[in-house]
Design an enzyme around this catalytic site. Structure first.
Site, PDB file in Angstrom:
ATOM      1  N   ALA A   1       0.859  -1.185   0.000  1.00 49.71           N
ATOM      2  CA  ALA A   1       0.000   0.000   0.000  1.00 49.71           C
ATOM      3  C   ALA A   1       0.892   1.231   0.000  1.00 49.71           C
ATOM      4  CB  ALA A   1      -0.922   0.014   1.219  1.00 49.71           C
ATOM      5  N   LYS A   2       0.305   2.377  -0.250  1.00 49.46           N
ATOM      6  CA  LYS A   2       1.026   3.660  -0.147  1.00 49.46           C
ATOM      7  C   LYS A   2      -0.020   4.764  -0.132  1.00 49.46           C
ATOM      8  CE  LYS A   2       5.559   4.625  -0.195  1.00 49.46           C
ATOM      9  NZ  LYS A   2       6.618   3.758   0.341  1.00 49.46           N
ATOM     10  N   GLY A   3       0.348   5.891   0.453  1.00 53.14           N
ATOM     11  CA  GLY A   3      -0.607   6.999   0.482  1.00 53.14           C
ATOM     12  C   GLY A   3       0.032   8.263   1.014  1.00 53.14           C
TER      13      GLY A   3
END
Length: 510
Positions: free
Chosen positions: A176-178
């Site tokens: 994931a990334k954000g």
């Protein structure tokens, strides 16, 4: 074999998929597994709002003319005014306490600083993201980035890379990334805290120690993780049971020893293996470091302690060079422990010469560590490099054109998905310690990390050379594909074989 449909516009995400599809073709990946991995599970795009504080903005010479006779105001600078790296000050509500202030038409003079115009704070909104790529191997895992140039495509690319990276590190997480599209240097500590709280508030139902686990990334750190943990655990009867919702925390609140330097340490473990294989001594080796944040500074410190010479360092604000080698301990102090260095830049470091970024890439050295942002080593830069090895401390610092040039010039490359996997590996150790309510020593953490990085690097090296090998430390036989490939493709082969096994053995939920 993948069948291409209509042509698509090239983006950083489609460029990354070139390596994915190349490796998927080589292992004859199951078509449905390929479809599952081509796009993220979820793309969350939303907005977070913030009430800005009042600001003092410097007047230019033309605006300052009518106010040359304005008396200086007296106030407690450390209490009332917070300096920002962009030259502004945030005017806190405590400013009037014990202050003697003269204001004319909204203009104030600050002693030794000059004339500033008061700008009233107002609400502002910022675009935010959380991309959850894949969770077949475990909870989504990936950093939070605060930067003015983030985008959906960038976060899709970084989230996918976390899926590959956790598989390569052989830890039970997904990718994931954000983050938020913002320039943190233009905002106060309090404003960034409020924005972080709002970001986690909006994502709270999508986060959790067994669902999605954020960590620090560009412009975030342990303090930001502490704020996110507080927001998530607020109201829980057993908040200690949820400490694993974020990693990269301060050791005093559940963080792991060795986590701060883990990514840089992983970079060095890869360099050690490359050097051992090449019978190359790192003592006296000349090193270029691009980016002097968490990853670059840690790698530089560790290599410096091993006797290497850090001969040039570049960051977003400047470049320094010393042919005799920089004093890295003093440089770390100057950049990261100097309250007057608001931009945390290497620029101005005494005892080093300032050079241009273009000249940085031309410095004669043995090893280059790009540890800043993506896309830095393009074809033109790759043509100018005078090194034996490029080690990707950052995510995606080498473009496809740059990589082709490096290969043509016989410059070795250690790809990011193994080189900088130390951070997420120690994040897993932190998560384990939180679940077990334990605290490991730094030696125990680094012993585990070294074993993980070096064994998986050895598998990737064997896949690249098509030399299936079993040793007490690693077994590359299940991953070799019967032909030689470049290191990036070899790393992707390892990742995809490990990920595909879950789908083929567990099946697909209906």
């Amino acid at each position: 074999m993948r069948k291409d449909s209509s042509p698509k516009k090239s983006t950083i995400y489609t460029e990354q998929l070139e390596t994915f599809h190349r490796a998927a073709d080589l292992i004859d990946m199951h078509p449905r597994v390929r479809l599952e991995l081509e796009e993220p599970d979820f793309e969350h795009i939303f907005y977070v709002s913030l009430d800005l504080r009042d600001r003092l903005v410097p007047l230019d010479d033309e605006e300052a003319g009518p106010f040359k006779d304005l008396p200086a105001s007296s106030m407690k600078a450390g209490v009332a005014l917070e300096p920002l790296a962009n030259g502004d000050f945030v005017l806190h509500r405590r400013a009037l306490l014990d202050a003697d202030i003269t204001v004319r038409e909204g203009v104030i003079r600050i002693p030794k600083r000059g004339l500033f115009k008061m700008v009233k704070g107002e609400p502002r909104k910022f675009k935010a993201y959380r991309i959850q790529h894949n969770q077949v191997r475990g909870p989504y895992k990936g950093g939070i980035r605060f930067h003015k140039d983030v985008s959906l495509d960038l976060f899709k690319t970084l989230a996918a890379e976390m899926t590959w990276k956790t598989a390569i590190a052989d830890i039970p997480f997904g990718g994931a990334k954000g983050g938020i599209r913002i320039d943190p240097q233009a905002y106060s500590r309090e404003e960034m805290e409020h924005l972080t709280l709002r970001y986690m508030y909006k994502l709270k139902n999508l986060m959790g120690p067994f669902l999605d686990i954020p960590a620090p990334d560009v412009n975030t750190n342990g303090a930001i993780m502490a704020i996110m943990m507080r927001q998530f655990t607020d109201g829980q009867r057993t908040p200690h049971a949820f400490r694993g919702v974020v990693t990269g925390k301060d050791v005093r609140i559940g963080g792991s020893e060795g986590r701060l330097k883990a990514t840089g340490q992983g970079v060095v473990y890869c360099i050690e293996e490359w050097a051992r294989d090449r019978e190359f001594s790192l003592r006296g080796a000349r090193v270029l470091v691009q980016g002097f944040g968490n990853v670059g500074s840690a790698a530089a410190e560790i290599l410096y302690g091993m006797g290497a010479k850090i001969v040039a360092v570049n960051d977003a604000n400047g470049t320094i060079h010393s042919d005799e080698g920089l004093d890295v301990d003093a440089l770390v102090q100057y950049v990261h422990q100097n309250p007057d260095n608001l931009k945390k830049t290497v620029l101005g470091f005494p005892g080093a010469a300032a050079i241009s970024k273009a000249d940085f890439w031309k410095v004669d050295a043995d090893i280059a560590i790009p540890a800043a942002l993506g896309g830095e080593i393009d074809g033109n830069v790759a043509e100018t490099l005078r090194v034996k090895l490029v080690v990707e401390g950052a995510n995606g610092p080498t473009t496809p054109d740059g990589e082709r040039v490096l290969a043509g010039r016989k410059i070795d490359l250690i790809p990011d998905i193994i080189a900088n996997a130390g951070g997420v590996t120690v994040s897993y150790y932190e998560w384990l310690q939180n679940q077990r309510m334990e605290h490991w020593t730094e030696q125990e953490v680094n012993t585990r990390l070294e074993r993980a990085i070096k064994s998986n690097y050895a598998i990737i090296r064997d896949v690249s050379r098509d030399r299936p090998t079993k040793t007490p430390a690693h077994d590359s036989r299940p991953y070799c594909i019967g032909k030689e490939v470049d290191m990036r493709t070899a790393a992707m082969v390892l990742a995809l074989k490990r990920i595909e096994a879950h789908y083929l053995l567990e099946g697909f939920s209906q």
